[in-house]
Motif scaffolding. Structure first.
Motif, short mmCIF file in Angstrom:
data_model
loop_
_atom_site.label_atom_id
_atom_site.label_comp_id
_atom_site.label_asym_id
_atom_site.label_seq_id
_atom_site.Cartn_x
_atom_site.Cartn_y
_atom_site.Cartn_z
N ARG A 1 0.83 -1.20 0.00
CA ARG A 1 0.00 0.00 0.00
C ARG A 1 0.87 1.24 0.00
NH1 ARG A 1 -4.50 1.93 4.53
NH2 ARG A 1 -5.28 3.70 3.34
N ARG A 2 0.57 2.15 -0.86
CA ARG A 2 1.12 3.49 -0.95
C ARG A 2 2.61 3.51 -1.32
NH1 ARG A 2 -2.52 7.15 0.75
NH2 ARG A 2 -0.95 8.80 0.87
N ALA A 3 2.98 4.61 -1.97
CA ALA A 3 4.38 4.83 -2.34
C ALA A 3 5.18 5.14 -1.08
CB ALA A 3 4.48 5.99 -3.32
N ALA A 4 6.44 4.78 -1.09
CA ALA A 4 7.31 5.09 0.04
C ALA A 4 7.81 6.53 -0.07
CB ALA A 4 8.48 4.13 0.09
N PRO A 5 8.19 7.14 1.05
CA PRO A 5 8.73 8.50 1.00
C PRO A 5 10.04 8.54 0.21
CG PRO A 5 8.13 7.87 3.23
CD PRO A 5 8.09 6.63 2.41
N PRO A 6 10.40 9.69 -0.33
CA PRO A 6 11.70 9.82 -0.99
C PRO A 6 12.82 9.89 0.04
CG PRO A 6 10.57 11.92 -1.00
CD PRO A 6 9.60 10.92 -0.44
N ASP A 7 14.00 9.48 -0.36
CA ASP A 7 15.16 9.60 0.52
C ASP A 7 15.38 11.05 0.94
OD1 ASP A 7 17.49 7.27 0.83
OD2 ASP A 7 16.02 6.83 -0.73
N ASP A 8 15.94 11.22 2.14
CA ASP A 8 16.42 12.52 2.62
C ASP A 8 15.34 13.58 2.78
OD1 ASP A 8 19.11 11.60 2.66
OD2 ASP A 8 19.23 11.93 0.50
N CYS A 9 14.10 13.14 3.05
CA CYS A 9 13.03 14.14 3.20
C CYS A 9 12.78 14.48 4.67
CB CYS A 9 11.75 13.68 2.52
SG CYS A 9 10.94 12.25 3.27
N GLY A 10 13.62 13.98 5.58
CA GLY A 10 13.49 14.40 6.96
C GLY A 10 12.74 13.46 7.87
N GLY A 11 12.67 12.17 7.53
CA GLY A 11 11.96 11.23 8.38
C GLY A 11 10.46 11.31 8.17
N ILE A 12 9.72 10.54 8.96
CA ILE A 12 8.28 10.43 8.74
C ILE A 12 7.58 11.77 8.93
CG2 ILE A 12 7.60 9.78 11.08
CD1 ILE A 12 6.38 8.20 7.75
N TRP A 13 8.06 12.58 9.91
CA TRP A 13 7.46 13.91 10.09
C TRP A 13 7.74 14.79 8.88
CZ3 TRP A 13 9.86 14.29 15.61
CH2 TRP A 13 9.12 13.52 16.49
N GLY A 14 8.98 14.74 8.37
CA GLY A 14 9.32 15.54 7.20
C GLY A 14 8.51 15.12 5.98
N TYR A 15 8.25 13.81 5.85
CA TYR A 15 7.46 13.33 4.72
C TYR A 15 6.02 13.82 4.81
CZ TYR A 15 5.15 10.22 1.42
OH TYR A 15 4.40 9.71 0.38
N GLN A 16 5.45 13.78 6.00
CA GLN A 16 4.08 14.28 6.16
C GLN A 16 4.00 15.75 5.79
OE1 GLN A 16 3.41 13.21 10.25
NE2 GLN A 16 2.93 11.08 9.77
N ARG A 17 5.04 16.48 6.17
CA ARG A 17 5.10 17.91 5.81
C ARG A 17 5.24 18.07 4.30
NH1 ARG A 17 3.58 22.93 7.10
NH2 ARG A 17 5.23 24.49 6.90
N LEU A 18 6.05 17.22 3.68
CA LEU A 18 6.25 17.28 2.23
C LEU A 18 4.94 17.04 1.48
CD1 LEU A 18 8.14 17.38 -0.26
CD2 LEU A 18 8.53 14.94 0.07
N VAL A 19 4.19 16.02 1.92
CA VAL A 19 2.89 15.73 1.29
C VAL A 19 1.96 16.94 1.40
CG1 VAL A 19 0.82 14.29 1.42
CG2 VAL A 19 3.09 13.24 1.64
#
Length: 364
Positions: free
Chosen positions: A300-318
């Motif tokens: 399920r779902r695409a994985a976050p890109p490398d170097d985006c700041g961890g799970i919190w950074g990924y949520q912010r990126l989305v």
């Protein structure tokens, strides 16, 4: 993505012998994280606690500190710090606290990981330590007790694992040719703390080496394999051999040695800075068929890109990519290499595509 230094301040009583607060912010992947370190200056300048807050709320935090001081009749002075001075003072506080905590037992440290969803002191101290290391080296000698701090942080990484066993647990013997072909393990690999969940269902031979399992997970989650990794198991932590971190060599070890049968669990961490933790569960033990292994049968779902700041950074990126009016929208879209925001599809996942990539990587 690099970390950008922010604002650094210190609030203290004029005597400098009671307590003080360090405030600092760091920006990464469009997200600003703020840290408040409460320090007992009468006790070796040791950190009492670490608080993580949204960096945009820095002035509110400053106002709260000043209001509390006035309410209790405490005189305080505030000063701006250069990044290298903030690093020196933060390292001194963390190192002194680590020396004081050297006698804590594994269960006392692990208890922080079990008290709800909020990270405890030692988790936040590890994160802050990683952030301050991006700041310029202080001109002054390193803070005291650094060896104690490294030792404690290593213990945190190893002893708090829910899969730890009593010291001395012996790794089971590797499968012999006379034992016959290995069965197939059906694995569910889930990215920890991802909401909505991000996971992959994989079928791999049970005698797959951990080094190959690392590659399989990298392909399944479309990671770049550009950072260190480790497998935490009931028999120790395996990755690139590193005595200081307590990591044993992964290459001689197979999956079935550390996760024997249905219900077996281990954890895989990729990028110790961003901290991408994956929970690996052996769901089923299957007879080997005519299919090509390894393969992906669900997810399920695409994985976050490398170097985006961890799970919190990924949520912010989305959030940023989904909001064209956000001030960081263009910057984040360009960082991802996208011409249009609709090219970013975090909900997309194709198990067959992953299987094809695995087949190309593991040609038999």
């Amino acid at each position: 993505m690099p970390v950008t230094p922010g604002v650094y301040r210190r609030f203290a009583e004029p005597s400098g012998q009671a307590s003080s607060v360090l405030l600092g912010t760091f920006e990464r992947a469009g997200r600003i994280d703020g840290f408040a370190v409460n320090i007992d200056d009468s006790d070796c300048h040791a950190a009492v606690d670490v608080v993580l807050f949204p960096g945009e709320a820095l002035e509110q935090v400053v106002a709260t500190i000043e209001d509390n001081a006035r309410e209790h009749g405490l005189p305080i002075t505030g000063a701006h710090l250069d990044p290298d001075e903030f690093r020196w003072q933060a390292e001194r506080a963390l190192s002194a606290r680590a020396a004081h905590d050297a006698d804590l037992g594994p269960d006392e440290i692990a208890a922080e990981y079990e008290d709800g969803d909020e990270p405890g002191y030692h988790q936040l101290a590890v994160l802050l330590r990683a952030r301050v290391r991006t700041l310029p080296e202080p001109a002054r000698p390193p803070a005291e007790h650094l060896d104690d701090e490294i030792e404690l942080f290593t213990r945190i990484a190893t002893e708090t694992s829910p899969r730890r066993r009593a010291p001395g647990a012996k790794l089971p013997a590797k499968r012999k040719k006379s034992d016959g072909p290995a069965p197939v393990f059906q694995l569910k690999v889930g990215l920890r703390d991802a909401k909505p969940p991000i996971w992959r269902r994989l079928e791999v031979p049970a005698d797959t080496g951990l080094a190959d399992l690392h590659t399989i997970i990298q392909v399944a989650f479309d990671w770049d394999d550009s950072h260190l990794h480790a497998f935490e198991t009931g028999y120790g932590t395996f990755g690139a051999a590193d005595p200081e971190l307590g990591h044993q060599a992964e290459r001689p070890v197979t999956l079935e040695q550390v996760a024997a049968g249905a219900g077996g669990r281990i954890r895989y961490t990729y990028d110790f800075g961003d901290g991408w933790e994956h929970d690996i569960l052996v769901e089923k033990v299957l007879e080997r068929g005519s299919e090509a292994y390894p393969r992906c049968t669900g997810g399920r779902r695409a994985a976050p890109p490398d170097d985006c700041g961890g799970i919190w950074g990924y949520q912010r990126l989305v959030e940023i990519i989904g909001d064209p009016a956000h001030p960081a929208h263009t910057e984040m879209r360009e960082w991802l290499g996208l011409d249009h925001a609709d090219e970013f599809q975090p909900a997309r996942f194709d198990a067959a595509e992953v299987s094809r990539s695995l087949a190309a990587r593991f040609k038999r």
